[in-house]
Design a protein around this motif. Structure first.
Motif, PDB file in Angstrom:
ATOM      1  N   VAL A 152      -4.888   4.598   3.855  1.00 34.43           N
ATOM      2  CA  VAL A 152      -4.841   3.614   4.568  1.00 34.43           C
ATOM      3  C   VAL A 152      -3.457   3.597   5.338  1.00 34.43           C
ATOM      4  N   TYR A 153      -2.451   4.163   4.793  1.00 34.84           N
ATOM      5  CA  TYR A 153      -1.167   4.392   5.718  1.00 34.84           C
ATOM      6  C   TYR A 153      -1.334   5.386   6.973  1.00 34.84           C
ATOM      7  N   PHE A 154      -1.879   6.548   6.534  1.00 34.40           N
ATOM      8  CA  PHE A 154      -2.052   7.638   7.523  1.00 34.40           C
ATOM      9  C   PHE A 154      -3.295   7.568   8.422  1.00 34.40           C
ATOM     10  N   GLY A 155      -4.435   6.600   7.783  1.00 34.77           N
ATOM     11  CA  GLY A 155      -5.423   6.437   8.879  1.00 34.77           C
ATOM     12  C   GLY A 155      -5.119   5.239   9.760  1.00 34.77           C
ATOM     13  N   GLY A 156      -4.314   4.376   9.270  1.00 35.86           N
ATOM     14  CA  GLY A 156      -3.363   3.409  10.364  1.00 35.86           C
ATOM     15  C   GLY A 156      -2.620   4.302  11.188  1.00 35.86           C
ATOM     16  N   TYR A 157      -1.666   4.958  10.927  1.00 34.28           N
ATOM     17  CA  TYR A 157      -0.895   5.769  11.605  1.00 34.28           C
ATOM     18  C   TYR A 157      -1.908   6.553  12.730  1.00 34.28           C
ATOM     19  N   ALA A 158      -2.749   7.154  12.319  1.00 35.35           N
ATOM     20  CA  ALA A 158      -3.590   7.989  13.221  1.00 35.35           C
ATOM     21  C   ALA A 158      -4.225   7.142  14.414  1.00 35.35           C
ATOM     22  N   LEU A 159      -4.726   5.900  14.040  1.00 37.79           N
ATOM     23  CA  LEU A 159      -5.119   4.760  15.021  1.00 37.79           C
ATOM     24  C   LEU A 159      -4.086   4.379  15.880  1.00 37.79           C
ATOM     25  N   TRP A 160      -3.026   3.954  15.407  1.00 35.86           N
ATOM     26  CA  TRP A 160      -1.950   3.897  16.229  1.00 35.86           C
ATOM     27  C   TRP A 160      -1.436   4.893  17.285  1.00 35.86           C
ATOM     28  N   ALA A 161      -1.401   5.892  16.584  1.00 36.53           N
ATOM     29  CA  ALA A 161      -1.157   7.113  17.643  1.00 36.53           C
ATOM     30  C   ALA A 161      -2.347   7.322  18.561  1.00 36.53           C
ATOM     31  N   GLY A 162      -3.312   7.281  18.267  1.00 36.54           N
ATOM     32  CA  GLY A 162      -4.526   7.368  19.309  1.00 36.54           C
ATOM     33  C   GLY A 162      -4.714   6.535  20.241  1.00 36.54           C
ATOM     34  N   SER A 163      -4.292   5.220  19.803  1.00 36.64           N
ATOM     35  CA  SER A 163      -4.404   4.074  20.782  1.00 36.64           C
ATOM     36  C   SER A 163      -3.347   4.164  21.822  1.00 36.64           C
ATOM     37  N   GLY A 164      -2.172   4.634  21.380  1.00 42.46           N
ATOM     38  CA  GLY A 164      -0.916   4.916  22.168  1.00 42.46           C
ATOM     39  C   GLY A 164      -1.497   6.080  23.405  1.00 42.46           C
ATOM     40  N   LEU A 165      -2.061   7.189  22.867  1.00 43.46           N
ATOM     41  CA  LEU A 165      -2.553   8.064  23.693  1.00 43.46           C
ATOM     42  C   LEU A 165      -3.690   7.610  24.711  1.00 43.46           C
ATOM     43  N   LEU A 166      -4.449   6.646  24.187  1.00 42.00           N
ATOM     44  CA  LEU A 166      -5.469   6.254  25.145  1.00 42.00           C
ATOM     45  C   LEU A 166      -4.779   5.180  26.420  1.00 42.00           C
ATOM     46  N   ARG A 167      -3.931   4.659  25.676  1.00 40.57           N
ATOM     47  CA  ARG A 167      -3.065   3.654  26.852  1.00 40.57           C
ATOM     48  C   ARG A 167      -2.145   4.443  27.733  1.00 40.57           C
ATOM     49  N   SER A 168      -1.929   5.848  27.463  1.00 40.62           N
ATOM     50  CA  SER A 168      -1.077   6.406  28.380  1.00 40.62           C
ATOM     51  C   SER A 168      -1.661   7.504  29.176  1.00 40.62           C
ATOM     52  N   GLY A 169      -3.152   7.301  29.008  1.00 41.22           N
ATOM     53  CA  GLY A 169      -4.105   8.256  29.844  1.00 41.22           C
ATOM     54  C   GLY A 169      -4.022   9.561  29.607  1.00 41.22           C
ATOM     55  N   GLY A 170      -3.160   9.957  28.190  1.00 37.57           N
ATOM     56  CA  GLY A 170      -3.305  11.439  27.824  1.00 37.57           C
ATOM     57  C   GLY A 170      -2.093  12.139  28.585  1.00 37.57           C
ATOM     58  N   VAL A 171      -2.296  13.454  28.636  1.00 37.83           N
ATOM     59  CA  VAL A 171      -1.214  14.419  28.978  1.00 37.83           C
ATOM     60  C   VAL A 171      -1.103  14.376  30.633  1.00 37.83           C
ATOM     61  N   ALA A 172      -0.230  13.894  31.092  1.00 37.40           N
ATOM     62  CA  ALA A 172      -0.179  14.076  32.704  1.00 37.40           C
ATOM     63  C   ALA A 172       0.131  15.459  33.137  1.00 37.40           C
ATOM     64  N   ALA A 173      -0.388  15.743  34.255  1.00 33.23           N
ATOM     65  CA  ALA A 173      -0.379  17.170  34.725  1.00 33.23           C
ATOM     66  C   ALA A 173       1.322  17.514  35.002  1.00 33.23           C
ATOM     67  N   ALA A 174       1.446  18.626  34.488  1.00 37.39           N
ATOM     68  CA  ALA A 174       2.817  19.276  34.428  1.00 37.39           C
ATOM     69  C   ALA A 174       3.035  20.392  35.437  1.00 37.39           C
ATOM     70  N   SER A 175       4.495  20.497  36.038  1.00 40.75           N
ATOM     71  CA  SER A 175       4.540  21.428  37.045  1.00 40.75           C
ATOM     72  C   SER A 175       4.925  22.563  36.399  1.00 40.75           C
ATOM     73  N   GLY A 176       5.574  22.746  35.183  1.00 41.91           N
ATOM     74  CA  GLY A 176       6.068  23.891  34.689  1.00 41.91           C
ATOM     75  C   GLY A 176       5.986  23.819  33.293  1.00 41.91           C
ATOM     76  N   GLY A 177       6.162  25.100  32.557  1.00 42.10           N
ATOM     77  CA  GLY A 177       6.346  25.261  31.148  1.00 42.10           C
ATOM     78  C   GLY A 177       7.203  24.285  30.317  1.00 42.10           C
ATOM     79  N   ARG A 178       8.215  24.149  30.998  1.00 42.12           N
ATOM     80  CA  ARG A 178       9.382  23.101  30.284  1.00 42.12           C
ATOM     81  C   ARG A 178       8.971  21.471  30.410  1.00 42.12           C
ATOM     82  N   THR A 179       8.364  21.448  31.728  1.00 39.02           N
ATOM     83  CA  THR A 179       7.969  20.105  31.962  1.00 39.02           C
ATOM     84  C   THR A 179       6.640  19.605  30.838  1.00 39.02           C
TER      85      THR A 179
END
Length: 205
Positions: A152-179
């Motif tokens: 229950v805990y880790f399933g809920g944690y995965a759902l929370w992390a996934g919802s945060g990723l969806l809200r953020s729109g995924g990985v933004a384009a980066a201009s370099g390796g460090r970014t």
């Protein structure tokens, strides 16, 4: 793991990649949040990255078919993660800030779950139903209630992390390796993979 060996390889690849990513972040500049997402800088952020790296690489080694727990007996894995869990539990007691405490308690709980799975493997044996992979909780989890609570805990944690990723729109384009290395979206994906990996190991172990 129980089931087709390809599932073990897939889980090992995902958690191993997440672990290597967090390991790379250990050497990042002293800015930005760690893989666990805590808004921490400097040594505290690197502590988070190191913990996530160890967790991801440990899960990958334990999930590998034919790897016999990454070359270590289950009791050795239990000792390693027991030490990690004790470190973060003690750190949680030393910190008064609620965010810091929650961050370290999460790592302590994750390490405790790894200890639980490693000890269950030690009791169940070292070979899966076809002689390959790890047997996990052979014959069923030794403590079904604890397994259920962890699921229950880790399933809920995965759902929370996934919802945060969806809200953020995924990985933004980066201009370099460090970014790219410091991109918040990648850190959120790391948390999602860690949560799913732990859930899968508890469910199919």
């Amino acid at each position: 793991m129980h089931g087709a060996p390809v599932l073990g390889w897939l889980l090992a690849a995902l958690t191993g990649a997440a672990g290597l990513y967090c390991l790379a972040r250990v050497w990042r500049p002293a800015t930005g949040a760690g893989c666990a997402g805590a808004a921490q800088r400097g040594a505290a952020g690197r502590e988070s990255d190191a913990a996530e790296a160890l967790m991801g690489l440990g899960m990958a080694a334990m999930a590998l078919p034919l790897a016999r727990h990454g070359g270590l007996p289950p009791t050795a894995w239990a000792a390693v993660f027991g030490g990690v869990g004790a470190w973060f539990a003690a750190g949680a007691l030393r910190r008064s800030a609620a965010r810091d405490r929650a961050h370290r308690l999460h790592h302590a709980l994750g390490a405790g779950a790894m200890v639980y799975m490693a000890l269950a493997m030690a009791v169940g044996g070292t070979a899966g139903p076809h002689g390959t992979g790890h047997s996990g909780m052979a014959g069923g989890p030794p403590l079904p209630l604890l397994t259920g609570l962890l699921l229950v805990y880790f399933g809920g944690y995965a759902l929370w992390a996934g919802s945060g990723l969806l809200r953020s729109g995924g990985v933004a384009a980066a201009s370099g390796g460090r970014t790219l290395l410091l991109a918040p979206g990648l850190a959120r994906e790391c948390r999602l993979v860690m949560g799913l990996g732990m859930f899968a190991m508890l469910l199919t172990g």
